[in-house]
Write a protein that holds these residues in place. Sequence first.
Motif, PDB file in Angstrom:
ATOM      1  N   PHE A 180      38.223  39.075  51.817  1.00 31.84           N
ATOM      2  CA  PHE A 180      38.657  38.384  50.476  1.00 31.84           C
ATOM      3  C   PHE A 180      39.245  39.044  49.438  1.00 31.84           C
ATOM      4  CE2 PHE A 180      34.468  40.075  49.653  1.00 31.84           C
ATOM      5  CZ  PHE A 180      34.302  40.501  48.215  1.00 31.84           C
ATOM      6  N   TYR A 181      39.658  38.414  48.306  1.00 35.12           N
ATOM      7  CA  TYR A 181      40.258  39.211  47.387  1.00 35.12           C
ATOM      8  C   TYR A 181      39.368  38.735  46.042  1.00 35.12           C
ATOM      9  CZ  TYR A 181      44.497  39.945  49.921  1.00 35.12           C
ATOM     10  OH  TYR A 181      45.435  40.356  50.915  1.00 35.12           O
ATOM     11  N   ILE A 182      39.383  39.479  45.164  1.00 30.67           N
ATOM     12  CA  ILE A 182      38.779  39.454  43.804  1.00 30.67           C
ATOM     13  C   ILE A 182      39.569  39.728  42.747  1.00 30.67           C
ATOM     14  CG2 ILE A 182      37.449  41.783  43.337  1.00 30.67           C
ATOM     15  CD1 ILE A 182      34.982  39.900  42.774  1.00 30.67           C
ATOM     16  N   CYS A 183      39.365  39.006  41.541  1.00 34.97           N
ATOM     17  CA  CYS A 183      40.220  39.402  40.327  1.00 34.97           C
ATOM     18  C   CYS A 183      39.700  40.694  39.831  1.00 34.97           C
ATOM     19  CB  CYS A 183      40.038  38.089  39.398  1.00 34.97           C
ATOM     20  SG  CYS A 183      41.317  38.100  38.021  1.00 34.97           S
ATOM     21  N   LYS A 184      40.536  41.457  39.250  1.00 37.32           N
ATOM     22  CA  LYS A 184      39.911  42.502  38.847  1.00 37.32           C
ATOM     23  C   LYS A 184      39.272  42.479  37.400  1.00 37.32           C
ATOM     24  CE  LYS A 184      43.988  45.030  40.308  1.00 37.32           C
ATOM     25  NZ  LYS A 184      45.511  45.659  40.133  1.00 37.32           N
ATOM     26  N   TYR A 185      39.428  41.409  36.534  1.00 41.78           N
ATOM     27  CA  TYR A 185      38.945  41.379  35.456  1.00 41.78           C
ATOM     28  C   TYR A 185      38.195  39.810  35.293  1.00 41.78           C
ATOM     29  CZ  TYR A 185      42.984  44.202  35.107  1.00 41.78           C
ATOM     30  OH  TYR A 185      43.832  45.235  35.435  1.00 41.78           O
ATOM     31  N   ALA A 186      37.453  39.586  34.325  1.00 42.96           N
ATOM     32  CA  ALA A 186      36.696  38.273  33.761  1.00 42.96           C
ATOM     33  C   ALA A 186      37.924  37.463  33.367  1.00 42.96           C
ATOM     34  CB  ALA A 186      35.732  38.505  33.039  1.00 42.96           C
ATOM     35  N   VAL A 187      37.771  36.085  33.602  1.00 43.54           N
ATOM     36  CA  VAL A 187      38.678  35.182  32.913  1.00 43.54           C
ATOM     37  C   VAL A 187      38.494  35.429  31.337  1.00 43.54           C
ATOM     38  CG1 VAL A 187      39.312  32.965  32.368  1.00 43.54           C
ATOM     39  CG2 VAL A 187      38.367  33.540  34.531  1.00 43.54           C
ATOM     40  N   SER A 188      39.967  35.523  30.941  1.00 43.90           N
ATOM     41  CA  SER A 188      40.160  35.762  29.549  1.00 43.90           C
ATOM     42  C   SER A 188      40.076  34.742  28.671  1.00 43.90           C
ATOM     43  CB  SER A 188      41.391  36.857  29.280  1.00 43.90           C
ATOM     44  OG  SER A 188      42.372  36.190  29.316  1.00 43.90           O
ATOM     45  N   GLN A 189      39.947  34.819  27.326  1.00 42.96           N
ATOM     46  CA  GLN A 189      39.987  33.680  26.507  1.00 42.96           C
ATOM     47  C   GLN A 189      41.632  33.045  26.468  1.00 42.96           C
ATOM     48  OE1 GLN A 189      38.283  33.963  22.586  1.00 42.96           O
ATOM     49  NE2 GLN A 189      36.694  35.191  23.351  1.00 42.96           N
ATOM     50  N   GLY A 190      42.448  34.043  26.469  1.00 40.04           N
ATOM     51  CA  GLY A 190      43.945  33.480  26.576  1.00 40.04           C
ATOM     52  C   GLY A 190      44.197  32.727  27.937  1.00 40.04           C
ATOM     53  N   GLU A 191      43.699  33.202  28.950  1.00 39.12           N
ATOM     54  CA  GLU A 191      43.845  32.444  30.114  1.00 39.12           C
ATOM     55  C   GLU A 191      43.213  31.168  30.163  1.00 39.12           C
ATOM     56  OE1 GLU A 191      44.059  35.808  33.663  1.00 39.12           O
ATOM     57  OE2 GLU A 191      42.099  35.289  32.844  1.00 39.12           O
ATOM     58  N   TRP A 192      41.944  31.050  29.465  1.00 43.41           N
ATOM     59  CA  TRP A 192      41.155  29.801  29.532  1.00 43.41           C
ATOM     60  C   TRP A 192      42.022  28.634  28.379  1.00 43.41           C
ATOM     61  CZ3 TRP A 192      36.429  28.275  31.634  1.00 43.41           C
ATOM     62  CH2 TRP A 192      35.986  27.173  31.088  1.00 43.41           C
ATOM     63  N   GLU A 193      42.779  29.279  27.257  1.00 41.73           N
ATOM     64  CA  GLU A 193      43.188  28.487  26.342  1.00 41.73           C
ATOM     65  C   GLU A 193      44.638  27.793  26.912  1.00 41.73           C
ATOM     66  OE1 GLU A 193      43.901  30.433  22.663  1.00 41.73           O
ATOM     67  OE2 GLU A 193      41.585  30.761  22.357  1.00 41.73           O
ATOM     68  N   LYS A 194      45.115  28.801  27.876  1.00 41.94           N
ATOM     69  CA  LYS A 194      46.468  28.444  28.451  1.00 41.94           C
ATOM     70  C   LYS A 194      46.157  27.389  29.523  1.00 41.94           C
ATOM     71  CE  LYS A 194      50.354  30.133  31.386  1.00 41.94           C
ATOM     72  NZ  LYS A 194      50.692  31.266  32.041  1.00 41.94           N
ATOM     73  N   MET A 195      44.908  27.329  30.083  1.00 45.62           N
ATOM     74  CA  MET A 195      44.536  26.136  31.103  1.00 45.62           C
ATOM     75  C   MET A 195      44.411  25.134  30.453  1.00 45.62           C
ATOM     76  SD  MET A 195      44.435  25.382  34.123  1.00 45.62           S
ATOM     77  CE  MET A 195      44.376  27.110  35.108  1.00 45.62           C
ATOM     78  N   TYR A 196      43.793  25.019  29.142  1.00 45.27           N
ATOM     79  CA  TYR A 196      43.201  23.921  28.477  1.00 45.27           C
ATOM     80  C   TYR A 196      44.345  23.546  27.251  1.00 45.27           C
ATOM     81  CZ  TYR A 196      39.179  23.679  31.295  1.00 45.27           C
ATOM     82  OH  TYR A 196      38.164  23.440  32.347  1.00 45.27           O
ATOM     83  N   ASN A 212      25.288  50.193  23.787  1.00 49.20           N
ATOM     84  CA  ASN A 212      26.772  50.480  23.200  1.00 49.20           C
ATOM     85  C   ASN A 212      27.580  49.723  22.859  1.00 49.20           C
ATOM     86  OD1 ASN A 212      27.489  49.414  25.786  1.00 49.20           O
ATOM     87  ND2 ASN A 212      28.055  51.426  26.696  1.00 49.20           N
ATOM     88  N   SER A 213      27.211  48.313  22.914  1.00 47.42           N
ATOM     89  CA  SER A 213      28.386  47.281  22.882  1.00 47.42           C
ATOM     90  C   SER A 213      28.750  46.858  21.366  1.00 47.42           C
ATOM     91  CB  SER A 213      27.829  46.065  23.235  1.00 47.42           C
ATOM     92  OG  SER A 213      26.595  45.355  22.632  1.00 47.42           O
ATOM     93  N   GLY A 214      27.895  47.159  20.350  1.00 42.70           N
ATOM     94  CA  GLY A 214      27.848  46.999  18.899  1.00 42.70           C
ATOM     95  C   GLY A 214      27.586  45.561  18.657  1.00 42.70           C
ATOM     96  N   GLY A 215      26.858  44.913  19.567  1.00 40.12           N
ATOM     97  CA  GLY A 215      26.473  43.586  19.494  1.00 40.12           C
ATOM     98  C   GLY A 215      27.370  42.420  19.655  1.00 40.12           C
ATOM     99  N   ARG A 216      28.377  42.996  20.433  1.00 42.77           N
ATOM    100  CA  ARG A 216      29.472  42.007  20.561  1.00 42.77           C
ATOM    101  C   ARG A 216      30.089  42.188  22.295  1.00 42.77           C
ATOM    102  NH1 ARG A 216      34.641  44.410  20.327  1.00 42.77           N
ATOM    103  NH2 ARG A 216      34.309  46.437  19.106  1.00 42.77           N
ATOM    104  N   SER A 217      30.789  41.316  22.623  1.00 45.59           N
ATOM    105  CA  SER A 217      31.420  41.437  23.736  1.00 45.59           C
ATOM    106  C   SER A 217      32.851  42.321  23.460  1.00 45.59           C
ATOM    107  CB  SER A 217      32.234  40.213  24.192  1.00 45.59           C
ATOM    108  OG  SER A 217      33.049  39.515  23.675  1.00 45.59           O
ATOM    109  N   HIS A 218      33.402  42.712  24.835  1.00 49.09           N
ATOM    110  CA  HIS A 218      34.586  43.696  24.545  1.00 49.09           C
ATOM    111  C   HIS A 218      35.742  43.081  25.579  1.00 49.09           C
ATOM    112  CE1 HIS A 218      33.194  46.891  22.304  1.00 49.09           C
ATOM    113  NE2 HIS A 218      31.675  46.478  22.485  1.00 49.09           N
ATOM    114  N   PRO A 219      36.961  43.456  25.324  1.00 55.64           N
ATOM    115  CA  PRO A 219      38.123  43.172  26.085  1.00 55.64           C
ATOM    116  C   PRO A 219      37.887  43.254  27.700  1.00 55.64           C
ATOM    117  CG  PRO A 219      38.975  44.237  24.348  1.00 55.64           C
ATOM    118  CD  PRO A 219      37.578  44.191  24.090  1.00 55.64           C
ATOM    119  N   VAL A 220      38.362  42.405  28.571  1.00 54.46           N
ATOM    120  CA  VAL A 220      37.844  42.411  29.644  1.00 54.46           C
ATOM    121  C   VAL A 220      38.693  43.499  30.584  1.00 54.46           C
ATOM    122  CG1 VAL A 220      38.064  39.778  30.006  1.00 54.46           C
ATOM    123  CG2 VAL A 220      40.194  40.849  30.418  1.00 54.46           C
ATOM    124  N   ARG A 221      39.621  44.133  30.090  1.00 57.83           N
ATOM    125  CA  ARG A 221      40.080  45.234  30.763  1.00 57.83           C
ATOM    126  C   ARG A 221      39.496  46.580  30.151  1.00 57.83           C
ATOM    127  NH1 ARG A 221      46.284  43.944  32.768  1.00 57.83           N
ATOM    128  NH2 ARG A 221      46.115  41.399  32.696  1.00 57.83           N
TER     129      ARG A 221
END
Length: 230
Positions: free
Chosen positions: A69-85, A157-166
């Motif tokens: 099987f193959y796996i995506c290197k990154y989590a789905v980004s907000q840009g990808e989500w917005e493009k789909m929707y 170490n996150s500073g209380g937030r998420s970070h870019p998928v890459r």
Amino acid sequence: MDYTQYFKSIIDLGYIEDGKSLVAQCVYGTLADDDFMHKYYWSKLKPNSITEEELSGKYNMVKVEGHDFYICKYAVSQGEWEKMYKGSNDNPSCFKKGDNYPVERVSWYDAMLYIMKLNKETGLCFRLPSEKEWVWACEYSKAHKRNVDSVAWHRGNSGGRSHPVRETPKRISGDHGIKNMLGNVWEWCSDWSIEGGSRHVSRGGSWSFAAGSASSSSRYYGNPNSGNYS
């Protein structure tokens, strides 16, 4: 999204003609086969042929060595989500800081519907990984062997937030390009949880959890109707 809207969406997308009996089975947790939903609608699709180079270049996927099987290197980004929707109004995320940030506050049903839309658009057969596949991919990335502060965004170490998928806390090599298997945001798997009842499993830890959650053995049981920002 609740299960009734989910199955209505499946019907609207043309995967099944009548979802009533299937809804009842899912509500009462009587589906013993973890891959039932995948088998059910994958059989409705006729996948286009695609090369490994296209999977890697166009869809950021990598083959997990030793497994089929193959796996995506990154989590789905907000840009990808917005493009789909087709727009930012359908972005459910709490941290709307840019296209490269992971989409969050996504339920299991939301994730499945996104994948079905992607399959409908591409003619391919993407799906959520099973728990076993997630672990194999994590091991292939070698994240579980590295210092957690180097590979994973967690409460410390996150500073209380998420970070870019890459983006990882420190620059990492030898991970086959697979980022954030640990930390940043929890990742849904296809499996129903045996221990957690009628819930689905997510893996990997998140920015809001302690460093100990960023482990290849860490598991979280989530209501498939609910999504949160971690």
